[in-house]
Design a protein around this motif. Structure first.
Motif, PDB file in Angstrom:
ATOM      1  N   LEU A 164       0.847  -1.191   0.000  1.00  0.00           N
ATOM      2  CA  LEU A 164       0.000   0.000   0.000  1.00  0.00           C
ATOM      3  C   LEU A 164       0.884   1.242   0.000  1.00  0.00           C
ATOM      4  N   PRO A 165       0.627   2.190  -0.913  1.00  0.00           N
ATOM      5  CA  PRO A 165       1.382   3.441  -0.929  1.00  0.00           C
ATOM      6  C   PRO A 165       1.078   4.257   0.327  1.00  0.00           C
ATOM      7  N   THR A 166       2.108   4.783   0.956  1.00  0.00           N
ATOM      8  CA  THR A 166       1.957   5.484   2.231  1.00  0.00           C
ATOM      9  C   THR A 166       1.117   6.753   2.129  1.00  0.00           C
ATOM     10  N   GLY A 167       1.113   7.406   0.973  1.00  0.00           N
ATOM     11  CA  GLY A 167       0.390   8.662   0.818  1.00  0.00           C
ATOM     12  C   GLY A 167      -1.044   8.512   0.347  1.00  0.00           C
ATOM     13  N   LYS A 168      -1.488   7.294   0.074  1.00  0.00           N
ATOM     14  CA  LYS A 168      -2.854   7.065  -0.426  1.00  0.00           C
ATOM     15  C   LYS A 168      -3.843   7.122   0.727  1.00  0.00           C
ATOM     16  N   GLN A 169      -4.988   7.756   0.477  1.00  0.00           N
ATOM     17  CA  GLN A 169      -6.033   7.791   1.501  1.00  0.00           C
ATOM     18  C   GLN A 169      -6.612   6.389   1.679  1.00  0.00           C
ATOM     19  N   ILE A 170      -7.058   6.103   2.890  1.00  0.00           N
ATOM     20  CA  ILE A 170      -7.599   4.782   3.214  1.00  0.00           C
ATOM     21  C   ILE A 170      -8.777   4.432   2.296  1.00  0.00           C
ATOM     22  N   GLY A 171      -9.631   5.384   1.998  1.00  0.00           N
ATOM     23  CA  GLY A 171     -10.755   5.126   1.094  1.00  0.00           C
ATOM     24  C   GLY A 171     -10.288   4.648  -0.270  1.00  0.00           C
ATOM     25  N   GLU A 172      -9.246   5.289  -0.806  1.00  0.00           N
ATOM     26  CA  GLU A 172      -8.693   4.884  -2.102  1.00  0.00           C
ATOM     27  C   GLU A 172      -7.980   3.542  -1.994  1.00  0.00           C
ATOM     28  N   ALA A 173      -7.257   3.351  -0.891  1.00  0.00           N
ATOM     29  CA  ALA A 173      -6.549   2.093  -0.678  1.00  0.00           C
ATOM     30  C   ALA A 173      -7.537   0.928  -0.562  1.00  0.00           C
ATOM     31  N   THR A 174      -8.672   1.177   0.069  1.00  0.00           N
ATOM     32  CA  THR A 174      -9.699   0.142   0.206  1.00  0.00           C
ATOM     33  C   THR A 174     -10.206  -0.273  -1.172  1.00  0.00           C
ATOM     34  N   GLN A 175     -10.484   0.697  -2.030  1.00  0.00           N
ATOM     35  CA  GLN A 175     -10.968   0.380  -3.373  1.00  0.00           C
ATOM     36  C   GLN A 175      -9.905  -0.349  -4.190  1.00  0.00           C
ATOM     37  N   LEU A 176      -8.635   0.024  -3.992  1.00  0.00           N
ATOM     38  CA  LEU A 176      -7.539  -0.678  -4.646  1.00  0.00           C
ATOM     39  C   LEU A 176      -7.496  -2.136  -4.192  1.00  0.00           C
ATOM     40  N   LEU A 177      -7.634  -2.369  -2.902  1.00  0.00           N
ATOM     41  CA  LEU A 177      -7.640  -3.737  -2.368  1.00  0.00           C
ATOM     42  C   LEU A 177      -8.821  -4.539  -2.893  1.00  0.00           C
ATOM     43  N   VAL A 178      -9.979  -3.900  -2.990  1.00  0.00           N
ATOM     44  CA  VAL A 178     -11.163  -4.575  -3.529  1.00  0.00           C
ATOM     45  C   VAL A 178     -10.878  -5.068  -4.945  1.00  0.00           C
ATOM     46  N   LYS A 179     -10.290  -4.224  -5.775  1.00  0.00           N
ATOM     47  CA  LYS A 179      -9.981  -4.612  -7.159  1.00  0.00           C
ATOM     48  C   LYS A 179      -8.981  -5.760  -7.202  1.00  0.00           C
ATOM     49  N   ILE A 180      -7.972  -5.689  -6.335  1.00  0.00           N
ATOM     50  CA  ILE A 180      -6.960  -6.750  -6.297  1.00  0.00           C
ATOM     51  C   ILE A 180      -7.590  -8.075  -5.898  1.00  0.00           C
ATOM     52  N   VAL A 181      -8.383  -8.067  -4.843  1.00  0.00           N
ATOM     53  CA  VAL A 181      -8.986  -9.305  -4.342  1.00  0.00           C
ATOM     54  C   VAL A 181     -10.000  -9.865  -5.341  1.00  0.00           C
ATOM     55  N   GLU A 182     -10.812  -9.012  -5.925  1.00  0.00           N
ATOM     56  CA  GLU A 182     -11.807  -9.480  -6.900  1.00  0.00           C
ATOM     57  C   GLU A 182     -11.149 -10.136  -8.112  1.00  0.00           C
ATOM     58  N   SER A 183      -9.937  -9.711  -8.450  1.00  0.00           N
ATOM     59  CA  SER A 183      -9.263 -10.240  -9.633  1.00  0.00           C
ATOM     60  C   SER A 183      -8.539 -11.566  -9.374  1.00  0.00           C
ATOM     61  N   GLN A 184      -8.466 -11.987  -8.116  1.00  0.00           N
ATOM     62  CA  GLN A 184      -7.755 -13.220  -7.784  1.00  0.00           C
ATOM     63  C   GLN A 184      -8.590 -14.445  -8.161  1.00  0.00           C
ATOM     64  N   PRO A 185      -7.940 -15.452  -8.755  1.00  0.00           N
ATOM     65  CA  PRO A 185      -8.651 -16.677  -9.097  1.00  0.00           C
ATOM     66  C   PRO A 185      -9.259 -17.327  -7.854  1.00  0.00           C
ATOM     67  N   GLY A 186     -10.483 -17.743  -7.957  1.00  0.00           N
ATOM     68  CA  GLY A 186     -11.154 -18.430  -6.866  1.00  0.00           C
ATOM     69  C   GLY A 186     -11.780 -17.516  -5.832  1.00  0.00           C
ATOM     70  N   SER A 187     -11.599 -16.208  -5.987  1.00  0.00           N
ATOM     71  CA  SER A 187     -12.183 -15.280  -5.027  1.00  0.00           C
ATOM     72  C   SER A 187     -13.631 -14.998  -5.403  1.00  0.00           C
ATOM     73  N   GLY A 188     -14.514 -15.197  -4.455  1.00  0.00           N
ATOM     74  CA  GLY A 188     -15.920 -14.911  -4.676  1.00  0.00           C
ATOM     75  C   GLY A 188     -16.313 -13.558  -4.111  1.00  0.00           C
ATOM     76  N   TYR A 189     -15.322 -12.798  -3.675  1.00  0.00           N
ATOM     77  CA  TYR A 189     -15.582 -11.502  -3.038  1.00  0.00           C
ATOM     78  C   TYR A 189     -16.049 -10.486  -4.065  1.00  0.00           C
ATOM     79  N   LYS A 190     -17.118  -9.798  -3.736  1.00  0.00           N
ATOM     80  CA  LYS A 190     -17.629  -8.697  -4.560  1.00  0.00           C
ATOM     81  C   LYS A 190     -17.756  -7.483  -3.657  1.00  0.00           C
ATOM     82  N   GLY A 191     -16.741  -6.636  -3.699  1.00  0.00           N
ATOM     83  CA  GLY A 191     -16.733  -5.436  -2.876  1.00  0.00           C
ATOM     84  C   GLY A 191     -17.508  -4.315  -3.535  1.00  0.00           C
ATOM     85  N   GLY A 192     -17.528  -3.202  -2.868  1.00  0.00           N
ATOM     86  CA  GLY A 192     -18.210  -2.042  -3.401  1.00  0.00           C
ATOM     87  C   GLY A 192     -17.840  -0.803  -2.626  1.00  0.00           C
TER      88      GLY A 192
END
Length: 83
Positions: free
Chosen positions: A21-49
């Motif tokens: 996680l980039p140190t200067g990124k706001q938590i809200g933006e970092a959360t959305q970045l993590l959602v995209k990363i996790v959703e793109s992983q094979p076998g992940s059924g997670y659907k964030g928003g």
């Protein structure tokens, strides 16, 4: 930009993810970045928003979406939960 390597636990699929996680990124933006990363992983059924939340794993408290990663106290090896 400096980045911290964190451990993100996703209860929805019982998996841990090591993510930089980039140190200067706001938590809200970092959360959305993590959602995209996790959703793109094979076998992940997670659907964030827009309502996805990052929590400190040690106490379960939500991170303030307006703070930066650094200001929220996140450092290397910090354990987080994404719900």
């Amino acid at each position: 930009m400096k980045k911290y390597l964190v451990d993100v636990y996703l209860p929805a699929d019982g998996r841990h993810y090591d993510v930089y996680l980039p140190t200067g990124k706001q938590i809200g933006e970092a959360t959305q970045l993590l959602v995209k990363i996790v959703e793109s992983q094979p076998g992940s059924g997670y659907k964030g928003g827009a309502n996805s939340v990052l929590l400190y794993a040690n106490n379960g408290e939500p991170l303030d979406r307006n703070l930066t990663v650094y200001d929220a106290g996140i450092r290397n090896s910090t354990k987080l939960i994404l719900i």
